[in-house]
Motif scaffolding. Sequence first.
Motif, PDB file in Angstrom:
ATOM      1  N   UNK A 103       0.070  -1.542  -0.233  1.00  0.00           N
ATOM      2  CA  UNK A 103      -0.112   0.192  -0.353  1.00  0.00           C
ATOM      3  C   UNK A 103       0.721   1.228   0.079  1.00  0.00           C
ATOM      4  N   UNK A 104       2.172   1.392   0.908  1.00  0.00           N
ATOM      5  CA  UNK A 104       3.098   1.948   0.970  1.00  0.00           C
ATOM      6  C   UNK A 104       3.501   2.487   0.029  1.00  0.00           C
ATOM      7  N   UNK A 105       3.926   1.581  -1.457  1.00  0.00           N
ATOM      8  CA  UNK A 105       4.346   1.860  -2.658  1.00  0.00           C
ATOM      9  C   UNK A 105       5.967   1.015  -2.504  1.00  0.00           C
ATOM     10  N   UNK A 106       6.569  -0.169  -1.715  1.00  0.00           N
ATOM     11  CA  UNK A 106       8.032   0.015  -1.131  1.00  0.00           C
ATOM     12  C   UNK A 106       8.187  -1.500  -1.442  1.00  0.00           C
ATOM     13  N   UNK A 107       9.342  -1.903  -2.143  1.00  0.00           N
ATOM     14  CA  UNK A 107       9.632  -2.943  -2.682  1.00  0.00           C
ATOM     15  C   UNK A 107      10.795  -2.857  -2.251  1.00  0.00           C
ATOM     16  N   UNK A 108      11.570  -4.531  -1.842  1.00  0.00           N
ATOM     17  CA  UNK A 108      12.932  -4.949  -2.003  1.00  0.00           C
ATOM     18  C   UNK A 108      13.606  -3.993  -2.688  1.00  0.00           C
ATOM     19  N   UNK A 109      14.778  -4.214  -1.646  1.00  0.00           N
ATOM     20  CA  UNK A 109      15.080  -2.482  -1.756  1.00  0.00           C
ATOM     21  C   UNK A 109      15.112  -1.289  -1.815  1.00  0.00           C
ATOM     22  N   UNK A 110      13.523  -0.770  -1.403  1.00  0.00           N
ATOM     23  CA  UNK A 110      12.739   0.421  -0.408  1.00  0.00           C
ATOM     24  C   UNK A 110      14.021   0.934   0.220  1.00  0.00           C
ATOM     25  N   UNK A 111      14.004   2.274   0.570  1.00  0.00           N
ATOM     26  CA  UNK A 111      14.238   2.409   2.447  1.00  0.00           C
ATOM     27  C   UNK A 111      12.767   3.567   2.540  1.00  0.00           C
ATOM     28  N   UNK A 112      12.907   3.294   3.879  1.00  0.00           N
ATOM     29  CA  UNK A 112      12.018   3.831   5.253  1.00  0.00           C
ATOM     30  C   UNK A 112      12.926   4.445   5.841  1.00  0.00           C
ATOM     31  N   UNK A 113      12.119   5.136   6.782  1.00  0.00           N
ATOM     32  CA  UNK A 113      12.403   6.436   7.184  1.00  0.00           C
ATOM     33  C   UNK A 113      11.754   7.027   8.514  1.00  0.00           C
ATOM     34  N   UNK A 114      12.108   6.351   9.691  1.00  0.00           N
ATOM     35  CA  UNK A 114      11.506   6.215  11.161  1.00  0.00           C
ATOM     36  C   UNK A 114      11.644   6.571  12.703  1.00  0.00           C
TER      37      UNK A 114
END
Length: 852
Positions: free
Chosen positions: A627-638
Amino acid sequence: MRLRDLSVAATFARRELRGGLKGFRVFLACLALGVGAIAAVGSVRSAIFEGLRTEGAAILGGDAELKFTYRSAEGAELDWVGQVATGHSEIVEFRSMASTAGGADGQQERSLVQVKGVDGVYPIYGEVRLQPDLPLADALGPGPDGVHGAVMEPVLIDRLGLSVGDRVRLGTGELELRAALTHEPDKISGGFAFGPRVLVSLDGLEGTGLLQPGSFYETLYRLRLPEGANLNALKEDALERFADQGVRWRDSRNGAPGVERFVQRIGSFLVLVGLAALAVGGVGVAAAVRSYLEGKTETIATLKTLGATGRVVAATYLMQIGALTVLGIALGIALGAGAPALLGPLFADNLPVPALFDVYTRPLAEAALYGALTALLFALWPLARAREVRAAGLFRDLVAPERRWPRPTWLAAIFLSALALVGSAVALSGTTNLSLGFLGGLLVALGALAMAARGAKSLSRRMARGKTARGRPTLRLALAAAGGPTGETQGVVLSLGLGLAVLATIGQIDANMRSLIDRELPQDAPAFFFIDIQNDQLDPVMDTITSRSGIERVETAPMLRGIVTKLNGVPAREATITGSGWVIRGDRGVTYSTAPPIGTSIVEGEWWPKDYQGPPLVSFSEEEGRELGLSIGSTVTVNVLGRDITATVASFRVVDFRTMGINFVMVFDPSAFRGAPHTHIATVYAEEETEAPLLRDLARGFPNVTAIRVRDAIARVSEGLEDLAAATRWGAAATLLTGVVVLIGAAAAGQRRQIYEAAVLKTLGATRARILASHAIRAGLLGAAAGLVAVFAGWAAGWAVMTQVMDAKFTFQPVSALAIVTGGALASLLAGLFFALKPLSARPARVLRARD
């Protein structure tokens, strides 16, 4: 069309209307009920929205709010607050356990509570009301012995068996109960709470030991801003200055966003249910127009014989229907606007949200538009038929109806009316997918009911001629009438069937939700969630839990809270998201692990090695990640504890939140949080008789640990679902009531034909009992047919909602289905018998002479 023809048509229409509303009572009732239901729902929704908007500052507790997780504001942040605000209040919120100090027998009562620590400025807006009435500062301040005070909601006081002056334990400290909290102005801004509210002062919290490093709490800064302050500019400035500190912003324009979203969605759904009532009413409109035109057969035939064109005839009756539509809509608007405006203020104080009941023009205009389009759509077909049929055909139409398709221009008008109605519903509801799905289902249901009506007529004709009815004249009469060329069968099946279909759908969903909550969840769910377990407490807490008999299993995990701030380097609020995107709204629980949690199913990517020491990695829940448009290798900042952690998505895994176990959307590698203060969470699966002793042991030894009893949480969810189900049942009741009105209208419209039919049968020797029995059989069969189709429609719609929307299992509920079929047959039977009394009492000679 020429002006002279319009003038002639207007003259004819005016003269026809002088005869009164006979034949159009059902028409008016259907429009008034449908429009009234939609107007009432829209008026209540507008009242709540206006209340939320007007009272936004009081609901939020300030003109704006800054929220911090795990910490308080620091230097630059406090400086900014001092620069932009004329005053501010600091509040700390978290969950904990409150308990009595213990009686003579040493027994303690305990309860999960929502703690709110406030400073001396609180509340900036609104008023806290206490019983007994005393200033909040006195209620929370220290007493002569140095013990601070607390105030609690009445339900918590009763649950713990306390009285004013008693001591209550919170964490490792004691507080004195000073008063009952009867009104908290900013209560709904906090959203859903697992426990009753306890108010204490920030100074009083210091001795409780609850705000330790890693403990989950939120600090809120409510701001009083100068008059005319630019909220948009301040929001952008705050988020830009503190983008990396995990600061969240709210302001008085949307003080309770969760409440507003809920009201918007349930309101939109109920408007759509009101549209279903209008659709049922549309069937009544079509039947009323058709019946009225049948009663005007001689008039129309005479007009055509004397040279009136089809256009003049159509215009004459279109003007009449237009005038009556205006009257029906006016009645509906008066009902839908008057009831909330008059009765709403009587119940406003009992509502959980502020509501300013008044007459609002927008919902009334929307309801009027829906009513006008519905009346036009369903009236065009019978009008087009009257326009096209020849004069000679009209004279014999009563006994041998002539079926001809309208001209292309009329078909185009019908299509455009339907398109306008659907387009208006989609555009005005604010929920495109829900509207399209609901209206699509409604169209399918109407089509299925129309096909069922044709099938019932065909089957009745065959059975009347076959062996089934041989030697059974009463049954044969009933089947022959049901399969006859009149519109009775179609009218009953459509009107009653659609109302029952809505009820059947709600019945199936309601029964399945109860089944899910009452049977499935308690079997699979843990008994307790224990949170805020400090690192040095984990082993002794586990020893205390496992030492008890009746413990089935225990699961633990480190626990932190974080806010998703960026997706692939793009601020989360600006990223392209499909679905609800609930993950980026508010803070989310996060954890770390060297190995995949027990039961984890990785669908893409790989887990990191146990000794991994590289850049941060994260395993994401597959559904939410997509849903968030992520895939393997994407980055997420928390953002965790004011520090941004950017991790690369290493794997996707299946997360089933319905198990109510330890499930995290994000699981990080351990090195990502090295040195970060945090606590642990534990889930305990235990037998019910073990729960109370276990809770006592942990509360005695670890007062800072918060226990959330899952059965209590399920009960609160059940209460919410029951309230939602009650609202939908009321909406469905409007649909069913409209269907009953249409059913009565259909039965009344067929009375003229039944009088003639009864006269002929009496002349041929049929007794009143036989005629009445045939009417009863016919009505019962048609009602049962409508009920059966409604059951299948409810089955399909219930399955779609449960499996596609709720993502849960669906089981057909036969008791609900049986009630629907029985109710349909009974409603049709009662209406049929009531309107059979006049035909039975008519004298054959008088009736037949009148037809010569």
